[in-house]
Design an enzyme around this catalytic site. Structure first.
Site, PDB file in Angstrom:
ATOM      1  N   PRO A 126       0.840  -1.203   0.000  1.00 30.05           N
ATOM      2  CA  PRO A 126       0.000   0.000   0.000  1.00 30.05           C
ATOM      3  C   PRO A 126       0.879   1.259   0.000  1.00 30.05           C
ATOM      4  O   PRO A 126       1.856   1.333   0.729  1.00 30.05           O
ATOM      5  CB  PRO A 126      -0.783  -0.105   1.307  1.00 30.05           C
ATOM      6  CG  PRO A 126      -0.715  -1.541   1.692  1.00 30.05           C
ATOM      7  CD  PRO A 126       0.590  -2.044   1.171  1.00 30.05           C
ATOM      8  N   GLU A 127       0.557   2.218  -0.853  1.00 28.51           N
ATOM      9  CA  GLU A 127       1.297   3.474  -0.898  1.00 28.51           C
ATOM     10  C   GLU A 127       0.410   4.585  -0.327  1.00 28.51           C
ATOM     11  O   GLU A 127      -0.705   4.323   0.124  1.00 28.51           O
ATOM     12  CB  GLU A 127       1.707   3.772  -2.339  1.00 28.51           C
ATOM     13  CG  GLU A 127       2.677   2.713  -2.879  1.00 28.51           C
ATOM     14  CD  GLU A 127       3.421   3.195  -4.117  1.00 28.51           C
ATOM     15  OE1 GLU A 127       3.497   4.412  -4.334  1.00 28.51           O
ATOM     16  OE2 GLU A 127       3.924   2.341  -4.858  1.00 28.51           O
ATOM     17  N   LYS A 167       2.756   6.838   5.254  1.00 28.93           N
ATOM     18  CA  LYS A 167       1.931   5.641   5.036  1.00 28.93           C
ATOM     19  C   LYS A 167       1.425   5.070   6.353  1.00 28.93           C
ATOM     20  O   LYS A 167       1.018   3.912   6.420  1.00 28.93           O
ATOM     21  CB  LYS A 167       2.749   4.570   4.297  1.00 28.93           C
ATOM     22  CG  LYS A 167       3.265   5.030   2.939  1.00 28.93           C
ATOM     23  CD  LYS A 167       4.085   3.925   2.293  1.00 28.93           C
ATOM     24  CE  LYS A 167       5.001   4.483   1.232  1.00 28.93           C
ATOM     25  NZ  LYS A 167       5.936   3.476   0.707  1.00 28.93           N
ATOM     26  N   ARG A 177      14.580  -1.365  -7.760  1.00 30.52           N
ATOM     27  CA  ARG A 177      13.147  -1.434  -7.984  1.00 30.52           C
ATOM     28  C   ARG A 177      12.840  -1.535  -9.469  1.00 30.52           C
ATOM     29  O   ARG A 177      13.491  -0.892 -10.289  1.00 30.52           O
ATOM     30  CB  ARG A 177      12.454  -0.181  -7.421  1.00 30.52           C
ATOM     31  CG  ARG A 177      12.775   0.131  -5.972  1.00 30.52           C
ATOM     32  CD  ARG A 177      12.244  -0.908  -5.022  1.00 30.52           C
ATOM     33  NE  ARG A 177      10.795  -1.042  -5.086  1.00 30.52           N
ATOM     34  CZ  ARG A 177       9.935  -0.284  -4.395  1.00 30.52           C
ATOM     35  NH1 ARG A 177      10.374   0.646  -3.593  1.00 30.52           N
ATOM     36  NH2 ARG A 177       8.626  -0.473  -4.507  1.00 30.52           N
TER      37      ARG A 177
END
Ligand SMILES: [Zn+2]
Length: 295
Positions: A2-3, A58, A279
């Protein structure tokens, strides 16, 4: 993972459901993720009413009316699911899997808050997430909150502030700096790739080599993509439901993220996937030319 937009989706959803609810019982057996003692929970959580639901980066913060707060980090696979006992009110967001819509508790449920007429489940398949009950006044003293950078969507956060923060790391590549939570809060892989594409900046470009006009453009694009995603209910591309039972749909709007092998929507060149700071990174080789001297 989740961002920021997904956690903001959780905040908006729970913010409309939890305030005023009184914690009647708590079920938990997860010392690593929720280390508070049974004694603390019975004294400082049970009987308290939810005052407000906030977000910082977050991290979700549920403030109680006794000056304690629950702070929650969903990490990789965490999710929060609210169900009323009559099943008329349902909300779930965070990691998208079947626990969002299935019968709860299930084997991924780590903590259950029982409000009498409804329940909030903290589910976390892989147990990287965590939850803490702390005095509200101590939150700013927690290491994470001391170090984390400003909120990219804060009203008083300007493009000049943004550029100054980035320029603290002039010799780093711009994607690494965008992902650095101490520079700006809450930016993850999807939003870094999308905003760099929109601003036509290659992710490997060193901060000092990005022209001022492009840094300004990057700020505008970053805010725009975050706002769009919050509007769409987060980026998760699998099933989950928001407060109105709708699924999040942002990824269908993504212009480069997970579009490798497909034509660029601007120029038609095939989108490439590479690795930057470990990434998966998505770029258009025409819209975002590689800086000279990089492989
Ligand atoms: Zn292109």
């Amino acid at each position: 993972m989740p961002e920021l937009p997904e956690v903001e989706t959780v905040r908006i959803g729970l913010g409309s459901l939890l305030p005023g609810k009184i914690v009647r019982a708590v079920t938990f057996d997860w010392p690593k993720g929720f280390p508070n003692s049974k004694h603390d929970v019975s004294v400082f959580l049970i009987g308290a009413a939810v005052k407000d639901v906030r977000r910082r980066a977050k991290v979700l913060i549920i403030d109680l009316d006794n000056d304690y707060s629950l702070i929650i980090h969903l990490k990789m696979t965490g999710q929060l699911v609210f169900r009323s006992n009559d099943d008329l009110k349902r909300f779930g967001a965070g990691h998208p899997n079947d626990s969002l819509i299935g019968t709860l508790p299930d084997k991924s449920t780590r903590v259950t808050l029982d409000f009498g007429d409804s329940k909030l489940f903290f589910n976390d398949q892989r147990k990287f997430g965590w939850m803490r009950l702390v005095p509200t006044i101590e939150i700013p003293e927690i290491d994470f909150f001391k170090k984390v950078g400003p909120e990219p969507l804060a009203h008083d956060f300007t493009d000049q502030d943004f550029i100054k923060r980035l320029q603290r790391r002039p010799k780093s590549n711009i994607k690494a700096v965008l992902l650095d939570q101490t520079v700006i809060a809450g930016i993850g892989n999807i939003y870094a790739d999308e905003s760099l594409f929109a601003a036509k900046i290659h992710p490997l470009t060193l901060v000092k080599d990005v022209p001022m006009a492009k840094l300004k453009k990057l700020f505008q694009e970053l805010q725009a993509v975050l706002r769009l995603s919050i509007e769409k209910g987060g980026s998760s591309d699998r099933n989950y439901v928001d407060a109105k039972g709708q699924k999040g749909s942002y990824l269908t709007f993504a212009k480069v993220f997970r579009r490798d092998g497909q034509p660029c929507l601007v120029c038609g060149t095939i989108i490439e996937k590479s690795r930057v700071v470990g990434r998966g990174t998505h770029t258009c080789p025409t819209c975002q030319p590689k800086p000279k001297g990089t492989k």
